[in-house]
Scaffold this active site. Structure first.
Site, PDB file in Angstrom:
ATOM      1  N   ASP A  99      -3.276  -5.110 -11.683  1.00  0.00           N
ATOM      2  CA  ASP A  99      -3.328  -3.948 -10.800  1.00  0.00           C
ATOM      3  C   ASP A  99      -2.110  -3.059 -10.999  1.00  0.00           C
ATOM      4  O   ASP A  99      -1.051  -3.508 -11.444  1.00  0.00           O
ATOM      5  CB  ASP A  99      -3.461  -4.369  -9.338  1.00  0.00           C
ATOM      6  CG  ASP A  99      -2.362  -5.318  -8.879  1.00  0.00           C
ATOM      7  OD1 ASP A  99      -1.815  -6.059  -9.722  1.00  0.00           O
ATOM      8  OD2 ASP A  99      -2.050  -5.333  -7.674  1.00  0.00           O
ATOM      9  N   GLU A 175      -1.026  -8.422  -7.551  1.00  0.00           N
ATOM     10  CA  GLU A 175       0.421  -8.597  -7.383  1.00  0.00           C
ATOM     11  C   GLU A 175       1.011  -7.476  -6.548  1.00  0.00           C
ATOM     12  O   GLU A 175       1.881  -7.697  -5.708  1.00  0.00           O
ATOM     13  CB  GLU A 175       1.097  -8.663  -8.760  1.00  0.00           C
ATOM     14  CG  GLU A 175       2.560  -9.107  -8.710  1.00  0.00           C
ATOM     15  CD  GLU A 175       3.554  -7.957  -8.658  1.00  0.00           C
ATOM     16  OE1 GLU A 175       4.759  -8.236  -8.666  1.00  0.00           O
ATOM     17  OE2 GLU A 175       3.147  -6.778  -8.591  1.00  0.00           O
TER      18      GLU A 175
END
Length: 464
Positions: A99, A175
């Site tokens: 991400d 994350e």
């Protein structure tokens, strides 16, 4: 505190000059650049990592690493592959996140957080090479470092260098975030729980050491901060507007929104003291906790007429490794009581502690990275800037589980293809130095890889 790492133990395996030269020659700068751009240009904000995960899976499968997907949901998988493990050497896990920092891309939400020109910045989800440097947040954070350790594994394999210990290659969602808060409930709003946490707990991995591959300007730290988000609720009274008698002082208004000014100043005063009193300093990094109000909510815009009875502030608080949530909660609550801000409630709606590796147990890993850095950059490994040890990075996941872990990688801002080549070589040399080389067999004796894999397609052209 020293800027370099002193008194390190000998490396597990001394990489020969022949091995170093072969690995460097096996890193193709053009292939590295194009792979980074291809992966970086897949739109992959938090909660939408599936396409980027599939790219990594397909790449690993094409290169013969037998990847698998492990996820809490099929839409947000971790991708895991293994190389080596042909002896009894130590195992190393590389991780990076799929991400990328970005707006939510929900117009009704982003309109309350970003200016239009900020939303129009192409670097949120596009990557390109300009003036010799990469532009675009996805490569910087964090798919560029991911590509580096993937290509490092390919270089080892192409050279016919098998590893005694296992090398795990992992790409994870979540994350950066998000966090389930208020009406944003459920698995779809989870971040870290379904990312590297999930890969460690359910991914079939057993690393002795771990590296979170992220931009650190070629420095290293084994320290990371956690964070908490506190909801501070101010309570008041809803009064029908035609009946309202406005007081002279905002503090006396029944609508708690009017008490925001003094409350915000109180929170700022507390935060400044907290930040100075809770700096964490160690040989492995410095963590400087910071605080900031991330959101303010009060009332319902379309249901007006009587003000509101509740107004909430959401305060982000950094948690360095030596600080626990209970002491922070008590400190903030005591401070707000003393300020006389009226009726309020305080609750942590997110808690993630920070962690640091044990200095002695992490030393073999640091030795391996130091040796690789000296062989690649011609200088000793340096301690990373405090900003890299004052934020969450996924080496926290391993340090909290007693797996010595660090974060290290290429320059965080505007990395170049040459930076990526150097980082790839450092990751390859680190893996070989830490995991050791597997015993030679009759059908695998060459560094060039030509006896096993055909003609070596790589050359040293363009490698610095």
């Amino acid at each position: 505190m020293s800027e370099t790492f002193d008194n390190l133990p000998p490396v597990n395996y001394v990489v020969s000059e022949e091995e170093r030269v072969a690995l460097e020659a096996a890193i193709d700068i053009e292939e590295l650049t194009q792979t980074a751009l291809a992966l970086g240009n897949i739109d992959s904000p938090s909660m939408s990592e599936a396409s980027a995960a599939q790219f990594v899976f397909d790449w690993l499968e094409t290169e013969g690493f037998a990847p698998r997907k492990v996820g809490a949901t099929p839409e947000r998988p971790n991708v895991i592959a293994t190389y080596g493990g042909k002896g009894d050497g130590k195992s190393l896990l590389y991780t990076a996140h799929l991400d990328t920092e970005s707006p939510t891309w929900e117009p009704d939400l982003d309109a309350h957080k970003f200016r239009p020109e900020t939303l129009a910045n192409p670097e949120w989800n596009q990557c390109w090479l300009q003036d010799g440097a990469f532009h675009g947040y996805p490569i910087s954070n964090d798919r560029g470092p991911m590509v580096c350790f993937l290509m490092a594994a390919k270089a080892l394999k192409s050279c016919g260098i098998d590893l005694s210990g296992r090398l795990y290659l992992t790409a994870s969602p979540g994350e950066i975030g998000p966090e389930p808060i208020e009406e944003a409930r459920g698995v779809q709003y989870m971040g870290k729980e379904i990312g590297t946490h999930y890969a460690f707990y359910h991914g079939g991995v057993s690393p002795d050491y771990a590296i979170a591959a992220e931009g650190c300007d070629f420095g290293l730290t084994w320290v990371a901060s956690g964070y908490a988000v506190f909801r501070i609720q101010l309570f008041g009274e809803g009064v029908f507007t035609p009946l309202l008698e406005s007081p002279e002082r905002a503090a006396d208004h029944p609508n708690p929104i009017y008490r925001l000014g003094e409350t915000i100043q109180s929170v700022l005063d507390w935060g400044r003291t907290y930040e100075q009193e809770n700096i964490y300093t160690s040989s492995g990094g410095v963590s400087k906790p910071k605080t900031q109000i991330s959101s303010v909510r009060g009332g319902v815009p379309y249901a007006f007429g009587a003000g509101t009875e509740i107004c909430s502030l959401y305060l982000e608080v950094g948690l360095p490794p030596h600080v626990e949530i209970g002491q922070v909660h008590r400190s903030l609550e005591s401070h707000l009581r003393q300020q006389g801000i009226g009726e309020f409630g305080l609750e942590p709606v997110v808690v993630r502690h920070g962690f640091a590796a044990d200095e002695n147990r992490v030393a073999p890993l640091v030795s391996a990275v130091d040796a690789a850095t000296r062989d690649t950059l011609g200088e000793p490994l340096k301690l990373a800037h405090p900003i890299y040890s004052s934020m969450w990075r996924d080496h926290n996941v391993f340090n909290m589980n007693r797996i010595p872990a660090v974060t290290t990688g290429f320059p965080r801002w505007r990395p170049t293809p040459e930076d990526m080549v150097k980082s790839t070589l450092i990751y390859a040399l680190t893996a070989l130095s830490l995991c050791g080389r597997a015993p030679e067999t009759e059908n695998k004796k060459t560094l060039s890889g030509s006896d096993v894999y055909g003609e070596n397609p790589f050359s040293s052209a363009g490698v610095s």
